[in-house]
Design a protein around this motif. Structure first.
Motif, PDB file in Angstrom:
ATOM      1  N   TRP A  58     -86.787 -34.822  17.987  1.00  0.00           N
ATOM      2  CA  TRP A  58     -88.214 -34.881  17.704  1.00  0.00           C
ATOM      3  C   TRP A  58     -88.570 -33.910  16.586  1.00  0.00           C
ATOM      4  CZ3 TRP A  58     -91.530 -38.334  19.868  1.00  0.00           C
ATOM      5  CH2 TRP A  58     -91.084 -39.032  20.999  1.00  0.00           C
ATOM      6  N   THR A  59     -89.403 -34.356  15.686  1.00  0.00           N
ATOM      7  CA  THR A  59     -89.945 -33.454  14.661  1.00  0.00           C
ATOM      8  C   THR A  59     -91.468 -33.496  14.747  1.00  0.00           C
ATOM      9  OG1 THR A  59     -89.996 -35.177  12.953  1.00  0.00           O
ATOM     10  CG2 THR A  59     -87.981 -33.861  13.128  1.00  0.00           C
ATOM     11  N   VAL A  60     -92.078 -32.329  14.686  1.00  0.00           N
ATOM     12  CA  VAL A  60     -93.535 -32.213  14.789  1.00  0.00           C
ATOM     13  C   VAL A  60     -94.024 -31.301  13.668  1.00  0.00           C
ATOM     14  CG1 VAL A  60     -95.476 -31.557  16.256  1.00  0.00           C
ATOM     15  CG2 VAL A  60     -93.384 -32.501  17.293  1.00  0.00           C
ATOM     16  N   GLU A  61     -95.010 -31.786  12.909  1.00  0.00           N
ATOM     17  CA  GLU A  61     -95.552 -31.007  11.797  1.00  0.00           C
ATOM     18  C   GLU A  61     -97.074 -30.974  11.898  1.00  0.00           C
ATOM     19  OE1 GLU A  61     -94.217 -32.972   8.331  1.00  0.00           O
ATOM     20  OE2 GLU A  61     -92.117 -32.361   8.536  1.00  0.00           O
ATOM     21  N   PRO A  62     -97.666 -29.803  11.626  1.00  0.00           N
ATOM     22  CA  PRO A  62     -99.144 -29.732  11.619  1.00  0.00           C
ATOM     23  C   PRO A  62     -99.716 -30.653  10.553  1.00  0.00           C
ATOM     24  CG  PRO A  62     -98.152 -27.538  11.656  1.00  0.00           C
ATOM     25  CD  PRO A  62     -97.040 -28.496  11.360  1.00  0.00           C
ATOM     26  N   ASP A  63    -100.854 -31.277  10.885  1.00  0.00           N
ATOM     27  CA  ASP A  63    -101.518 -32.189   9.956  1.00  0.00           C
ATOM     28  C   ASP A  63    -103.020 -32.106  10.219  1.00  0.00           C
ATOM     29  OD1 ASP A  63    -102.230 -34.088   8.144  1.00  0.00           O
ATOM     30  OD2 ASP A  63    -101.457 -35.790   9.288  1.00  0.00           O
ATOM     31  N   GLY A  64    -103.651 -31.129   9.603  1.00  0.00           N
ATOM     32  CA  GLY A  64    -105.077 -30.936   9.812  1.00  0.00           C
ATOM     33  C   GLY A  64    -105.349 -30.534  11.251  1.00  0.00           C
ATOM     34  N   ALA A  65    -106.200 -31.317  11.938  1.00  0.00           N
ATOM     35  CA  ALA A  65    -106.516 -31.009  13.334  1.00  0.00           C
ATOM     36  C   ALA A  65    -105.472 -31.563  14.293  1.00  0.00           C
ATOM     37  CB  ALA A  65    -107.889 -31.580  13.685  1.00  0.00           C
ATOM     38  N   GLY A  66    -104.512 -32.328  13.799  1.00  0.00           N
ATOM     39  CA  GLY A  66    -103.498 -32.908  14.668  1.00  0.00           C
ATOM     40  C   GLY A  66    -102.097 -32.614  14.177  1.00  0.00           C
ATOM     41  N   TYR A  67    -101.153 -33.449  14.655  1.00  0.00           N
ATOM     42  CA  TYR A  67     -99.745 -33.239  14.328  1.00  0.00           C
ATOM     43  C   TYR A  67     -99.115 -34.590  14.004  1.00  0.00           C
ATOM     44  CZ  TYR A  67    -100.403 -28.736  16.664  1.00  0.00           C
ATOM     45  OH  TYR A  67    -100.861 -27.489  17.042  1.00  0.00           O
ATOM     46  N   ARG A  68     -98.231 -34.582  12.996  1.00  0.00           N
ATOM     47  CA  ARG A  68     -97.409 -35.752  12.698  1.00  0.00           C
ATOM     48  C   ARG A  68     -96.134 -35.645  13.521  1.00  0.00           C
ATOM     49  NH1 ARG A  68     -98.544 -34.126   7.549  1.00  0.00           N
ATOM     50  NH2 ARG A  68     -96.362 -33.536   7.242  1.00  0.00           N
ATOM     51  N   VAL A  69     -95.844 -36.695  14.292  1.00  0.00           N
ATOM     52  CA  VAL A  69     -94.710 -36.665  15.224  1.00  0.00           C
ATOM     53  C   VAL A  69     -93.768 -37.817  14.891  1.00  0.00           C
ATOM     54  CG1 VAL A  69     -93.988 -36.777  17.633  1.00  0.00           C
ATOM     55  CG2 VAL A  69     -96.155 -35.663  17.029  1.00  0.00           C
ATOM     56  N   THR A  70     -92.487 -37.504  14.802  1.00  0.00           N
ATOM     57  CA  THR A  70     -91.451 -38.525  14.605  1.00  0.00           C
ATOM     58  C   THR A  70     -90.419 -38.395  15.710  1.00  0.00           C
ATOM     59  OG1 THR A  70     -91.745 -38.469  12.209  1.00  0.00           O
ATOM     60  CG2 THR A  70     -89.714 -39.449  13.048  1.00  0.00           C
ATOM     61  N   GLY A  71     -90.132 -39.489  16.396  1.00  0.00           N
ATOM     62  CA  GLY A  71     -89.159 -39.468  17.484  1.00  0.00           C
ATOM     63  C   GLY A  71     -87.764 -39.796  17.009  1.00  0.00           C
ATOM     64  N   PRO A  72     -86.763 -39.498  17.834  1.00  0.00           N
ATOM     65  CA  PRO A  72     -85.375 -39.775  17.462  1.00  0.00           C
ATOM     66  C   PRO A  72     -85.063 -41.259  17.573  1.00  0.00           C
ATOM     67  CG  PRO A  72     -85.455 -38.937  19.694  1.00  0.00           C
ATOM     68  CD  PRO A  72     -86.864 -38.867  19.177  1.00  0.00           C
ATOM     69  N   ALA A  73     -84.046 -41.680  16.852  1.00  0.00           N
ATOM     70  CA  ALA A  73     -83.570 -43.057  16.961  1.00  0.00           C
ATOM     71  C   ALA A  73     -82.616 -43.165  18.144  1.00  0.00           C
ATOM     72  CB  ALA A  73     -82.859 -43.476  15.678  1.00  0.00           C
ATOM     73  N   LEU A  74     -82.652 -44.309  18.815  1.00  0.00           N
ATOM     74  CA  LEU A  74     -81.698 -44.588  19.884  1.00  0.00           C
ATOM     75  C   LEU A  74     -80.415 -45.108  19.252  1.00  0.00           C
ATOM     76  CD1 LEU A  74     -81.059 -45.025  22.953  1.00  0.00           C
ATOM     77  CD2 LEU A  74     -81.932 -47.346  22.650  1.00  0.00           C
ATOM     78  N   SER A  75     -79.287 -44.534  19.644  1.00  0.00           N
ATOM     79  CA  SER A  75     -78.015 -44.929  19.052  1.00  0.00           C
ATOM     80  C   SER A  75     -76.953 -44.977  20.134  1.00  0.00           C
ATOM     81  CB  SER A  75     -77.600 -43.943  17.952  1.00  0.00           C
ATOM     82  OG  SER A  75     -76.373 -44.322  17.372  1.00  0.00           O
ATOM     83  N   LEU A  76     -76.394 -46.186  20.369  1.00  0.00           N
ATOM     84  CA  LEU A  76     -75.395 -46.385  21.418  1.00  0.00           C
ATOM     85  C   LEU A  76     -74.166 -47.080  20.845  1.00  0.00           C
ATOM     86  CD1 LEU A  76     -77.466 -47.713  24.450  1.00  0.00           C
ATOM     87  CD2 LEU A  76     -76.236 -45.566  24.346  1.00  0.00           C
ATOM     88  N   ALA A  77     -73.022 -46.754  21.401  1.00  0.00           N
ATOM     89  CA  ALA A  77     -71.777 -47.447  21.076  1.00  0.00           C
ATOM     90  C   ALA A  77     -71.083 -47.763  22.394  1.00  0.00           C
ATOM     91  CB  ALA A  77     -70.885 -46.593  20.184  1.00  0.00           C
TER      92      ALA A  77
END
Length: 670
Positions: A58-77
């Motif tokens: 997970w990555t979280v960055e401040p963005d004004g009054a909120g936060y930009r959030v990016t989740g991880p990719a699911l990766s299976l073998a």
């Protein structure tokens, strides 16, 4: 009155709405990132439990009054060796993106509109399979202080599974919602989940196969759950299963793998809460193939339990499961003789309604059964048709609890998995289960049954069968048995149709049955036949059976068990039979039994004459025996004036069997 200055009003508004306009901070981003990791993607890298299944974090960055959030990719073998080729299936799903805003306390709300995109590559040069959606809207609410996902909604439109540009599966709309409701002053929560799908279709044009589904809805609720603990146990169970899926199936499995899997599953089950309620509904289901076409208007499945948490001091475990099907039709290919306008010869099977259920309230017997309405079966090639207006099968088992079943199932699973156990270990577990049953009964019935074949038609207005055994844990049990037949018809009638029963009732009751002693003898005989601890067991099964029979007869003779004919009436067009009487075990009797009965036969003379005219030697032999029976019978008449023969039958302690006072042995040929 002086009005407040506009500047003062603005200042007051800003102070009151301060949290709304508060700026996001790096510290808040760090706390949110750690919380999302713990709540939504717990690590799967625990020793012996496989590898992480997420790419990145997970990555979280401040963005004004909120936060930009990016989740991880699911990766299976995962390994796929089903066709004998060693291949690895790789699954990758893009991570989600959200905008997060802070709420009260440590609560955050996340909003995202990232469409679904997953890619599945099976290897071997085959094209990738894509799972995508045209649009998606997701809302998440997380409580970092409680480390819980407290609410979510996820709705996608235009979901499709494609391979090499061809759509294999399409869903018009998918929706998933969940809610976690805390218990005030407790670490427990209630968890609710609902899943819906509309407009599902899947097809394989090359094979001429397809499936369509109008709607699917699943709803479930768990009560009094430690949600965080359940999440951890479930992740561990998933990790173990994924680790097993990565292994070479030809390689030796890890030691005690079944026992470890059972332990993980048992620990997850232990966090399932005190009560559960779940239901699944399917509507407008159709399955087509080159040689069949099946439809179901509605299918509902439901399950619930309560009282799982014994520490809560409740009344005990109880629950219910049911399956109800409405509007089933299944047809086969076209055949010669099919009705006009029918491309497939008409449905092979149709059912208006079918219900299967099992239930137990706390402390009550287990009840189970099946009900069916309007069953029709068309066997076109045989030109045979069957219809049934209604039917039922119901059963009750007393003394057996759901909690006990769960315990016995676990013990049996461990016994089967443990190579150190003797061959008797599973038998002993089953013995304990059987010995706990205090009563058992079954009720079966059908109404308005019709069978039409090319050469004959058979109809039956109703038929029923009932049996009940109570007091199974003691030596003073009871039993009941009843059979009913009404309105049997055969067209065209066979030569002996006048003596085929059309209506009848047989009802028997039993008392003083030594169930416990009979079970003791049974389990002793059974365990004697099973090798254990290196011994060979009993080799001569005929000898074992003879010993078992002798033992059973001895137990019955000593018990004083009794039987009563409560009703025995069989009616045919040419006559009838009525019996009443009692029989009882008596250890002092020559044959271990004494009995008294009365018998009335109507139409005996006509039956004897009919059998005497037959060419079959066995029929003539029966006619000769019936002639002897006629001679000892008392002449009588029924209430409607029909001629009858009455018999008083007695089995005496000395072994004599008399009919109307005459020793039957004196009448038999020497």
């Amino acid at each position: 009155m002086r009005r407040p200055a506009p500047a003062l009003l603005g200042a007051a508004f800003i102070l009151a709405a301060g949290p709304v306009f508060a700026q996001a901070t790096p510290e808040g981003a760090d706390a949110l990132q750690k919380g999302l990791t713990a709540i939504l993607t717990p690590t799967l890298a625990a020793a012996g439990l496989g590898e992480p299944i997420f790419e990145g974090g997970w990555t979280v960055e401040p963005d004004g009054a909120g936060y930009r959030v990016t989740g991880p990719a699911l990766s299976l073998a995962l390994r796929d060796d089903a066709d004998g080729r060693k291949r690895v299936v790789r699954i990758r799903c893009d991570g989600d993106r959200y905008i997060a805003t802070a709420g009260q306390g440590a609560v955050y709300r996340l909003h995202g509109e990232t469409p679904i995109r997953c890619e599945i590559r099976t290897g071997g040069g085959e094209p990738a399979v894509l799972l995508t959606s045209r649009s998606r809207r997701a809302e998440l609410t997380v409580d970092l202080a409680a480390s819980l996902l407290t609410g979510s909604t996820d709705q996608s439109e235009g979901v499709a599974v494609t391979e090499d540009g061809e759509t294999k599966l399409a869903v018009r709309r998918l929706s998933l919602t969940s809610a976690t409701t805390p218990h005030p002053g407790s670490t427990k929560q209630d968890i609710g989940l609902q899943f819906e799908a509309e407009g599902l279709s899947a097809s394989d044009p090359a094979a001429g196969e397809g499936v369509t589904l109008g709607g699917l809805r699943y709803g479930g609720r768990l009560e009094d759950v430690d949600a965080a603990a359940l999440r951890d146990r479930m992740w561990r169970l998933i990790a173990f299963a994924l680790d097993a899926a990565r292994r070479d199936p030809k390689a030796s499995p890890p030691p005690h793998v079944e026992r470890k899997l059972w332990t993980l599953a048992h620990r997850a089950l232990a966090q399932a809460g005190d009560a559960m309620d779940a239901g699944l509904t399917l509507t407008d289901l159709r399955i087509t193939a080159p040689d069949s076409d099946s439809r179901i208007e509605r299918l509902e499945m439901a399950a619930n339990y309560a009282g799982l948490n014994q520490a809560a001091g409740g009344a005990g475990l109880g629950g219910k499961v049911s399956l109800e099907l409405k509007g089933l039709s299944a047809g086969g290919p076209a055949v010669d003789g099919a009705p006009p306008g029918s491309a497939r010869g008409g449905p092979g099977v149709t059912i208006d309604r079918l219900l299967l259920s099992a239930a137990q309230a706390s402390g009550s017997p287990v009840e189970y059964g099946a009900e069916i309405e309007r069953l029709r079966v068309a066997l076109w090639q045989e030109q045979t048709f069957v219809s049934l207006a209604d039917g039922h099968y119901r059963g009750r088992i007393g003394g057996l609890g759901l909690a006990q079943l769960v315990e016995v199932a676990g013990t049996l699973g461990q016994a089967v998995d443990n190579p150190d156990q003797t061959a008797l270990a599973p038998i002993r577990v089953l013995e304990r289960l059987v010995r706990s049953i205090s009563g058992y009964e079954v009720d079966v019935g059908v109404g308005d049954l019709n069978v039409a074949a090319p050469d004959v038609r058979v109809s039956l207005r109703s038929a029923g069968y009932f049996e009940s055994y109570q007091g199974l844990t003691g030596n003073d049990g009871t039993g009941r048995l009843k059979l009913d037949l009404a309105g049997l018809g055969i067209d065209p009638p066979p030569p002996f149709a006048d003596w085929i029963p059309r209506d009848g009732t047989i009802a028997l009751s039993f008392e003083r049955l030594p169930y416990r002693s009979l079970l003791d003898a049974y389990w002793t005989a059974l365990t004697g036949l099973i090798p254990q601890d290196g011994s060979s067991g009993v080799d001569d099964f005929d000898q074992a059976e003879a010993l078992w029979t002798t033992r059973i007869l001895g137990i019955l003779k000593a018990s004083g068990a009794g039987a009563t004919v409560d009703s025995f009436t069989i009616t045919a067009p040419g006559g009838s039979i009525d019996i009443a009487g009692t029989a009882g075990a008596n250890p002092a009797a020559a044959y271990g039994v004494v009995a008294e009965a009365t018998l009335r036969v109507v139409g005996l003379e006509a039956l004897t004459a009919f059998l005497g005219t037959q060419r079959d030697e066995d029929a003539r032999s029966v006619a000769a025996a019936l002639t002897i029976l006629q001679t000892v019978g008392r002449q009588a008449r029924t209430g409607d004036g029909k001629a009858a023969r009455d018999y008083d039958i007695e089995v005496q302690p000395g072994g004599q069997m008399t009919v109307n006072g005459t020793d039957l042995a004196a009448l038999m040929p020497k």
